[in-house]
Design an enzyme around this catalytic site. Structure first.
Site, short mmCIF file in Angstrom:
data_model
loop_
_atom_site.label_atom_id
_atom_site.label_comp_id
_atom_site.label_asym_id
_atom_site.label_seq_id
_atom_site.Cartn_x
_atom_site.Cartn_y
_atom_site.Cartn_z
CB SER A 129 -0.96 -0.03 1.19
OG SER A 129 -1.93 0.95 1.06
CG ASP A 142 -6.49 -3.17 -3.65
OD1 ASP A 142 -7.24 -2.30 -3.17
OD2 ASP A 142 -5.28 -3.25 -3.38
CG HIS A 170 -5.53 -2.17 -0.04
ND1 HIS A 170 -4.74 -1.97 -1.16
CD2 HIS A 170 -5.05 -1.32 0.90
CE1 HIS A 170 -3.84 -1.04 -0.89
NE2 HIS A 170 -4.02 -0.63 0.35
#
Ligand code: NAG
Ligand code: NAG
Ligand code: NAG
Ligand code: NAG
Ligand code: NAG
Ligand code: NAG
Ligand code: NAG
Ligand code: NAG
Ligand code: NAG
Ligand code: NAG
Ligand code: NAG
Ligand code: NAG
Ligand code: CA
Length: 584
Positions: free
Chosen positions: A205, A451, A497
């Site tokens: 991320s 995601d 995610h």
């Protein structure tokens, strides 16, 4: 006495000793004086002074680390070291933390760990991932005040004034400094002399963006980098967090979470078998996008029990209570879902940005307001709104307040403004990786296909940008083949995610990435497919292989094949015809 001898040998005669096998124990070396004597001496790094009096050292035994998706469970001993440094002329204080394996388990490795969301580190959460593999692991506080101080809250000195030092520390400098200081410290601590220290990077991320920030600038800093679902193309990515909300506002419909989740569930059920294996996992989002018509869900009944607690899967929604919900899927809800999945177009109908895949969980964008009894969007209070407030408007606030006039065109303006303003620090899309490649560095880039925070196609776009910039004269297949010698992209079926996905529990997750990378760097074992493990559900513990981009998985009578499928590849690529500049 021992540490004095060490200090002299390490600082004065580096390079003149043949590596000697030492039988030091953790208690021998995990002491304040030994660590102080192992610090890189003054003058090693231009503009950086380490403060030896700041050293705090704790030996820790039998530490158990379990339940991470980024490394397997394990128990180990380590030396917990923290110390600070200051930048010449600034009088600031930056704190670093390193976990060092017990000397008997050290395997000449160093691992840099990045942050997530608005943080430059992930606390102690990911440090075990290195120690388990005989590596020192390090994190930085960026100079933001403490390891738990997020960057956003200190990003402005006051309204109107950016803290430029903090901005650049967050952008790339903080991770870089922690890495080069940590590499030197590791060599001195373990008496490595001329021995090769293998250096790695691992984070997801925002941490993925930080990884790219290093790869793009500092060729030779890492032998191997593992970058997950990176928040690169930052100016676009942050504003894109508001996109679903603007869709709802523009179409005048705020779908109850249950209605949206039902659309997602029906999409998963319909698209699951398209990959040749009915297991609850959509491993071919491209076939889903090309073949499934969301309109077919209109009229299906949905119902959900009431729930309380933290709500909102993507944006901080706060502790609201969600009432019991029931109904049938409406035309408006499907229109919202279709528009969210299609991605941002401007008012002229030209494409500005890309979006999520059809079976990603896009149900967390609304919340229930118990005062009004209405569903509303969370977009004007989430991470996208904070980006606009703090970094574009330079106001110390995490919301933009009134957003009556925000349209698709406003999002486009904000994307361009963020890109231009922070091009050299946060955008993180420099596509020529020649220095990193030339120094022999390897890259393992992965991204969950489901995601729902950073669109999977964002990673595909960057991979394709690097490919076309670095290999302009080679055919598609030849350039892929050249690139795969050192940079591989894996799309992880069903993964959310940087996490597993409760709506597709049987999906695998690449938990052993560092082991795979070490094998690639140190033993030359190329990850043609990526090792992954099912971490929950009925197949928990099963190992599965993941196909490398651009090949796509297909189960032919139970056997997975990695296939080349042009229509599927094309479905991941977007032409941003609303923007005249190249967008990498
Ligand atoms: C660590 O765990 C091992 C095995 O469980 C045990 O034998 C040992 O005594 C423990 N050491 C410490 C210091 O607790
Ligand atoms: C790892 O630890 C978690 C507990 O945090 C447990 O649920 C899981 O089953 C363990 N995995 C293995 C492979 O033992
Ligand atoms: C490591 O040391 C720091 C600084 O002394 C301390 O704050 C932290 O709690 C320690 N962490 C662990 C896991 O021992
Ligand atoms: C910063 O600006 C916001 C919005 O105008 C205002 O609410 C806040 O009071 C200001 N803060 C300071 C410290 O002036
Ligand atoms: C490094 O060398 C010194 C001096 O020989 C020794 O005291 C120390 O234990 C060694 N450190 C390690 C980690 O082996
Ligand atoms: C969606 O599927 C999950 C199980 O995968 C289930 O828990 C949830 O209730 C379903 N949601 C709706 C709205 O049916
Ligand atoms: C879905 O329905 C909408 C509204 O009726 C229509 O505009 C759209 O073309 C349909 N999409 C597909 C793929 O059939
Ligand atoms: C659906 O919700 C309404 C209130 O909105 C409630 O009266 C009704 O009993 C619910 N029906 C079912 C089947 O849960
Ligand atoms: C929205 O736009 C209208 C017309 O340009 C303007 O009068 C109004 O003040 C704007 N509202 C906000 C909150 O900016
Ligand atoms: C590229 O390679 C794939 C097999 O991996 C093949 O199917 C495809 O036809 C090739 N494309 C071109 C343009 O040669
Ligand atoms: C692949 O994953 C399995 C667990 O699913 C693990 O046992 C094995 O060691 C891993 N292989 C590599 C090369 O990391
Ligand atoms: C599919 O696999 C099964 C068992 O694995 C085998 O019996 C069958 O012949 C295979 N079918 C085809 C078309 O290959
Ligand atoms: Ca499937």
């Amino acid at each position: 006495m021992r540490s004095m001898i060490h200090a002299i040998s390490a600082a004065a005669f580096v390079g003149e000793f043949v590596a000697v096998v030492q039988a030091a124990t953790l208690t021998d070396v995990c002491t304040t004086s030994y660590v102080q004597a192992s610090l890189p001496p003054d003058g090693t790094f231009n503009g950086i002074s380490i403060d030896p009096s700041s050293v705090v050292v704790h030996p820790v035994t039998n530490y158990s680390a379990t339940g991470s998706v980024f490394y397997p469970n394990g128990t180990f001993d380590y030396c917990n070291v923290t110390f600070t440094y200051t930048h010449s002329g600034l009088g600031d204080t930056v704190e670093l933390a390193y976990w060092l394996p017990t000397p008997a388990n050290f395997l000449n490795r160093f691992l840099t760990i990045g942050g997530a969301a608005e943080a430059i580190n992930t606390g102690t959460q990911n440090l075990p991932g290195g120690v388990l593999y005989g590596s020192v692991s390090g994190i930085t506080d960026g100079g933001f005040g403490s390891f738990s101080t997020d960057y956003d809250v200190i990003s402005l000195i006051t309204n109107g004034t950016i803290d430029r030092q903090a901005l650049y520390m967050f952008g790339y400098q903080g991770i870089h400094e922690m890495t080069i200081i940590g590499q030197e410290f590791t060599k001195l601590f373990f008496n490595m002399s001329d021995a090769k220290l293998y250096s790695y990077y691992q984070a997801c991320s925002e941490g993925g963006r930080e990884g790219w920030s290093q790869i793009q600038r500092f060729g030779g800093q890492f032998d191997g980098s593992i970058v997950g679902a990176p928040a690169l193309r930052y100016g676009f990515q942050q504003v894109n967090h508001m996109y679903s909300g603007v869709v709802e506002k523009t179409l005048g419909y705020y779908p109850p979470s249950c209605e949206m989740e039902k659309i997602v569930n029906l999409t998963i059920s319909a698209c699951d078998p398209l990959d040749g294996k009915t297991d609850g996992v959509v491993a071919r989002m491209d076939l889903c996008k090309l073949n499934f018509n969301l309109n077919s869900t209109i009229g299906t009944a949905y119902s959900c029990a009431s729930s309380s607690g933290s709500f909102g899967k993507r944006q901080a929604g706060g502790g609201t209570t969600t009432p019991a919900q029931n109904g049938t899927i409406s035309t408006q809800a499907v229109a919202v879902a279709n528009k969210v999945i299609d991605g941002l177009l401007d008012s002229a109908g030209l494409r500005v940005y890309l979006s999520f895949q059809p079976a990603a969980d896009i149900s967390g964008d609304t919340s229930y307001d118990s005062d009004t009894g209405l569903w509303e969007t969370t977009a004007n209070t989430g991470g996208g709104a904070e980006w606009v407030a703090r970094w574009l408007n330079l106001v110390e606030s995490s919301t933009i307040g009134n957003w009556d006039n925000v349209t698709y065109d406003t999002l486009k303006e904000w994307m361009l403004q963020g890109w231009q303003t922070y091009e050299d620090v946060l955008q993180t899309t420099w596509p020529d990786l020649t220095p990193y490649y030339s120094a022999g560095g390897k890259i393992l880039h992965f991204h969950g296909e489901s995601d729902n925070s950073i669109p999977t196609a964002s990673s595909v776009r960057y991979f394709e940008s690097v490919r076309s910039i670095m290999y302009p004269r080679l055919s598609y297949n030849d350039s892929i083949s050249e690139m795969n010698d050192w940079y591989r992209l894996f799309l992880i079926p069903g993964a959310a995610h940087c996490a597993t996905n409760d709506l597709q529990p049987n999906a695998p997750f690449p938990q052993t990435n560092l082991a795979v990378m070490i094998d690639w760097v140190e033993n030359g074992v190329e990850p043609t497919t990526l090792n992954a493990t099912v971490l929950q559900g009925e197949y928990e513990g099963e190992t599965q292989d993941i196909c490398g981009w651009p090949l796509r998985p297909y189960w032919n009578n139970g056997t997975m094949e990695c296939q080349y499928d042009q229509a599927s590849i094309n479905s991941w690529l977007y032409n941003f015809d609303a923007i005249k500049m190249p967008v990498y």
